[in-house]
Design a protein around this motif. Structure first.
Motif, PDB file in Angstrom:
ATOM      1  N   THR A  24       0.725  -1.072  -0.016  1.00  0.00           N
ATOM      2  CA  THR A  24      -0.025   0.088  -0.118  1.00  0.00           C
ATOM      3  C   THR A  24       0.949   1.190  -0.131  1.00  0.00           C
ATOM      4  OG1 THR A  24      -0.197   0.034   2.685  1.00  0.00           O
ATOM      5  CG2 THR A  24      -1.805  -1.133   1.120  1.00  0.00           C
ATOM      6  N   PHE A  25       0.398   2.580  -0.448  1.00  0.00           N
ATOM      7  CA  PHE A  25       0.723   3.611  -0.138  1.00  0.00           C
ATOM      8  C   PHE A  25      -0.113   4.236   1.136  1.00  0.00           C
ATOM      9  CE2 PHE A  25       1.910   3.522  -4.841  1.00  0.00           C
ATOM     10  CZ  PHE A  25       3.210   3.239  -4.630  1.00  0.00           C
ATOM     11  N   LYS A  26       0.358   5.184   1.883  1.00  0.00           N
ATOM     12  CA  LYS A  26      -0.274   5.726   3.014  1.00  0.00           C
ATOM     13  C   LYS A  26      -0.378   7.408   2.965  1.00  0.00           C
ATOM     14  CE  LYS A  26      -0.477   3.918   7.696  1.00  0.00           C
ATOM     15  NZ  LYS A  26       0.101   3.263   8.555  1.00  0.00           N
ATOM     16  N   ALA A  27      -1.447   7.789   3.569  1.00  0.00           N
ATOM     17  CA  ALA A  27      -1.499   9.184   3.466  1.00  0.00           C
ATOM     18  C   ALA A  27      -2.081   9.690   4.620  1.00  0.00           C
ATOM     19  CB  ALA A  27      -1.827   9.566   2.333  1.00  0.00           C
ATOM     20  N   LEU A  28      -1.801  11.032   5.138  1.00  0.00           N
ATOM     21  CA  LEU A  28      -2.374  11.615   6.397  1.00  0.00           C
ATOM     22  C   LEU A  28      -3.439  12.767   5.805  1.00  0.00           C
ATOM     23  CD1 LEU A  28      -2.935  11.642   9.600  1.00  0.00           C
ATOM     24  CD2 LEU A  28      -0.790  13.323   9.335  1.00  0.00           C
ATOM     25  N   ILE A  29      -4.780  12.462   5.856  1.00  0.00           N
ATOM     26  CA  ILE A  29      -5.657  13.611   5.704  1.00  0.00           C
ATOM     27  C   ILE A  29      -6.078  14.129   7.091  1.00  0.00           C
ATOM     28  CG2 ILE A  29      -7.836  14.100   4.436  1.00  0.00           C
ATOM     29  CD1 ILE A  29      -7.144  11.940   2.533  1.00  0.00           C
ATOM     30  N   GLY A  30      -6.296  15.619   6.809  1.00  0.00           N
ATOM     31  CA  GLY A  30      -6.832  16.235   7.997  1.00  0.00           C
ATOM     32  C   GLY A  30      -8.173  17.075   7.507  1.00  0.00           C
ATOM     33  N   MET A  31      -9.302  17.098   8.429  1.00  0.00           N
ATOM     34  CA  MET A  31     -10.550  17.784   7.950  1.00  0.00           C
ATOM     35  C   MET A  31     -10.873  18.825   8.894  1.00  0.00           C
ATOM     36  SD  MET A  31     -14.447  15.912   7.305  1.00  0.00           S
ATOM     37  CE  MET A  31     -14.550  16.271   9.230  1.00  0.00           C
ATOM     38  N   ALA A  32     -11.381  19.903   8.645  1.00  0.00           N
ATOM     39  CA  ALA A  32     -11.992  20.926   9.402  1.00  0.00           C
ATOM     40  C   ALA A  32     -13.225  20.220  10.014  1.00  0.00           C
ATOM     41  CB  ALA A  32     -12.129  22.117   8.734  1.00  0.00           C
ATOM     42  N   PRO A  33     -13.684  20.755  11.225  1.00  0.00           N
ATOM     43  CA  PRO A  33     -14.939  20.198  11.818  1.00  0.00           C
ATOM     44  C   PRO A  33     -16.148  20.543  10.937  1.00  0.00           C
ATOM     45  CG  PRO A  33     -13.677  21.268  13.602  1.00  0.00           C
ATOM     46  CD  PRO A  33     -13.094  21.709  12.193  1.00  0.00           C
ATOM     47  N   HIS A  34     -16.105  21.331   9.907  1.00  0.00           N
ATOM     48  CA  HIS A  34     -17.395  21.562   9.239  1.00  0.00           C
ATOM     49  C   HIS A  34     -17.430  20.975   7.872  1.00  0.00           C
ATOM     50  CE1 HIS A  34     -14.385  24.766   7.869  1.00  0.00           C
ATOM     51  NE2 HIS A  34     -14.917  24.576   6.615  1.00  0.00           N
ATOM     52  N   GLY A  35     -16.293  20.179   7.674  1.00  0.00           N
ATOM     53  CA  GLY A  35     -16.216  19.429   6.636  1.00  0.00           C
ATOM     54  C   GLY A  35     -15.242  19.217   5.191  1.00  0.00           C
ATOM     55  N   ALA A  36     -14.462  20.571   5.470  1.00  0.00           N
ATOM     56  CA  ALA A  36     -13.394  20.888   4.298  1.00  0.00           C
ATOM     57  C   ALA A  36     -11.995  20.270   4.689  1.00  0.00           C
ATOM     58  CB  ALA A  36     -13.298  22.188   4.266  1.00  0.00           C
ATOM     59  N   ILE A  37     -11.512  19.803   3.715  1.00  0.00           N
ATOM     60  CA  ILE A  37     -10.057  19.172   3.758  1.00  0.00           C
ATOM     61  C   ILE A  37      -9.199  20.180   3.841  1.00  0.00           C
ATOM     62  CG2 ILE A  37      -8.326  17.774   2.830  1.00  0.00           C
ATOM     63  CD1 ILE A  37     -10.413  16.122   1.362  1.00  0.00           C
ATOM     64  N   THR A  38      -8.505  20.369   5.018  1.00  0.00           N
ATOM     65  CA  THR A  38      -7.582  21.190   5.209  1.00  0.00           C
ATOM     66  C   THR A  38      -6.016  20.786   5.296  1.00  0.00           C
ATOM     67  OG1 THR A  38      -7.761  21.094   7.647  1.00  0.00           O
ATOM     68  CG2 THR A  38      -9.184  22.768   6.643  1.00  0.00           C
ATOM     69  N   PHE A  39      -5.649  19.685   5.230  1.00  0.00           N
ATOM     70  CA  PHE A  39      -4.511  19.075   5.171  1.00  0.00           C
ATOM     71  C   PHE A  39      -4.301  17.887   4.568  1.00  0.00           C
ATOM     72  CE2 PHE A  39      -0.826  16.589   7.022  1.00  0.00           C
ATOM     73  CZ  PHE A  39       0.201  17.683   6.985  1.00  0.00           C
TER      74      PHE A  39
END
Length: 484
Positions: free
Chosen positions: A343-358
């Motif tokens: 696999t390839f692995k990634a870290l994703i961050g989401m703001a509380p209102h649903g937008a991807i911010t990282f």
């Protein structure tokens, strides 16, 4: 007198007999049908032959012969297998007595004979009466009715031409696979591009279209010897159709060969277009800062986060299945024990209102969540007045300067206390939205299947672009958050 004549036929033979008649070029080497005959033994007939062929003081030998072209059909004996001359046969057909003469062709500058004009139909009564013949006056003006009829016919023809032109444009539009073909169907636009509607897609296109004129395209052109500069690549498709092709590759996961057949271009052209647009969107969308300040996050914080109002970002790791490398060393690096697959692995961050911010880069599947969190670059963005919401596997308390909202471990207790159960349920109920957000990313079918190693060089940019496009393609994760 029978007019049968034996004609020449160009059939190659193996003999070497020639005709002794002047100006005759017939030989047995090129004529297997023409026969050759020796001079007769009778001196009178022999003398007559010499007179007719016009050869004075000619020495006749056993090899001297005359071809059958110079004899008539009556000179031969009928019924014999071999062509034999009668004893009294004398050659009479020669070029000088007009036999076989072809009418000379007409010269280029010789005028052609004009045919006589046809007799005009004249009224017999007028001729008998001696009255003069009247001719049509072509200089006279046509009647008004004829002009009106011509104008009406002209308008009808113009209308017919216009209708045919419109039908041709519609036919060409339907035969050409491009964005304009599906502009009238929002359902098709959603299927091929992931955008909710055609107007939604065009709104995004208006944002990026000014920068497309400066896009650096991948090309296979070589530098010229004179200047050393690379030739400007030729553009086969309109830029908006190239973007449409890129979105089809991303959203539907179509192979380059399939896209080449659909858009009627070469497969290498499709590969260059996808690579060019991946680089272009990676730098264009990546130049927009998606990390939101704390006050902006608090302004759009949903009511469900009442007990976790300091939450800045919800973090989660996702893995993409990839093809097993042939190298054992690479296999050991990309093999994930959690997925039991490379696999390839990634870290994703989401703001509380649903937008991807990282969005982090892709890492090998063997990297732990803690190590990936440390290398992803999110730590410098966090401040002590913030909080992050993570899963149980993120043991990063000593790495961050802020608070962590995380489900509680059972530890060594047989039963979890009631307040820990409520806390775990509250965190899980909110943290599940980041998994739904990642599901939107993986609805791009390119990442929902096994990724071939042939695109491993560009998969990092493609995945980042896919994550950034989610913020433009989709509405809010929860309908109650639509105001945000």
């Amino acid at each position: 007198m029978n007019k049968k004549v034996f004609r020449l036929q160009k059939l190659q033979g193996h003999g070497s007999e020639y005709c002794s008649v002047p100006l005759c070029s017939v030989s047995s080497r090129y004529n297997s049908v023409v026969s050759f005959h020796s001079f007769p033994m009778d001196e009178k007939v022999k003398t007559k032959w010499l007179e007719n062929i016009r050869r004075d003081n000619f020495q006749v030998t056993k090899h001297t012969k005359i071809c059958s072209v110079h004899f008539t059909g009556d000179d031969f004996v009928e019924g014999s297998q071999r062509r034999r001359l009668k004893g009294s046969a004398i050659p009479t057909l020669f070029q000088w007595n007009q036999y076989g003469q072809v009418e000379p062709s007409r010269g280029v500058w010789e005028p052609l004979e004009r045919p006589e004009p046809p007799n005009m139909d004249v009224d017999e009564g007028s001729v008998e009466d001696g009255s003069e013949m009247t001719c049509q006056d072509y200089c006279s003006a046509p009647e008004a009715a004829a002009l009106d009829l011509a104008l009406i016919k002209n308008k009808e023809l113009k209308k017919e031409v216009e209708d045919l032109r419109n039908k041709l444009e519609q036919t060409q539009l339907h035969s050409r696979f491009g964005l304009q073909r599906f502009a009238a169907s929002d359902e098709d636009i959603r299927f091929y591009t992931g955008f909710a509607s055609y107007s939604h897609l065009m709104a995004f296109w208006e944002l990026i279209e000014p920068a497309t004129h400066q896009m650096i395209r991948v090309t296979n052109s070589k530098p010229t010897r004179e200047t050393g500069a690379t030739r400007k690549p030729t553009q086969t498709l309109p830029t908006i159709d190239e973007f449409f092709m890129f979105m089809m590759h991303l959203v539907l996961g179509l192979k380059e060969r399939d896209l080449a057949h659909r858009f009627h271009v070469h497969q290498s052209t499709v590969s260059r277009i996808i690579t060019s647009l991946a680089n272009f969107l990676y730098f264009l969308l990546g130049s927009v800062c998606i990390w939101m300040p704390k006050d902006k996050v608090q302004a759009y914080l949903p009511e469900e986060f009442g007990n976790f109002q300091d939450t800045q970002v919800i973090l989660y790791c996702t893995e993409l299945h990839c093809q097993t490398p042939s190298s054992l060393l690479l296999q050991s690096e990309v093999f994930s024990n959690y997925k039991s697959h490379c696999t390839f692995k990634a870290l994703i961050g989401m703001a509380p209102h649903g937008a991807i911010t990282f969005v982090s880069g892709l890492y090998a599947g063997s990297v732990s969540d803690r190590e990936m969190f440390r290398q992803s670059g999110i730590i410098p963005l966090l401040t002590p007045d913030m909080a992050i919401m993570v899963d149980k596997g993120f043991l990063v308390d000593d790495l961050v300067p802020c608070k962590i909202h995380r489900p509680v471990f059972l530890k060594r207790c047989t039963r979890m206390p009631a307040y820990d159960v409520k806390h775990t349920q509250s965190v899980a109920r909110l943290r599940v939205h980041v998994e739904r957000c990642i599901r939107q990313v993986k609805e791009h079918k390119l990442f929902d299947t096994v990724i071939p190693m042939s695109i491993s060089g560009s998969i990092n940019k493609l995945f980042t672009v896919s994550c950034l496009l989610v913020n433009y393609q989709n509405g809010p994760l929860v309908k109650a958050w639509s105001k945000f």
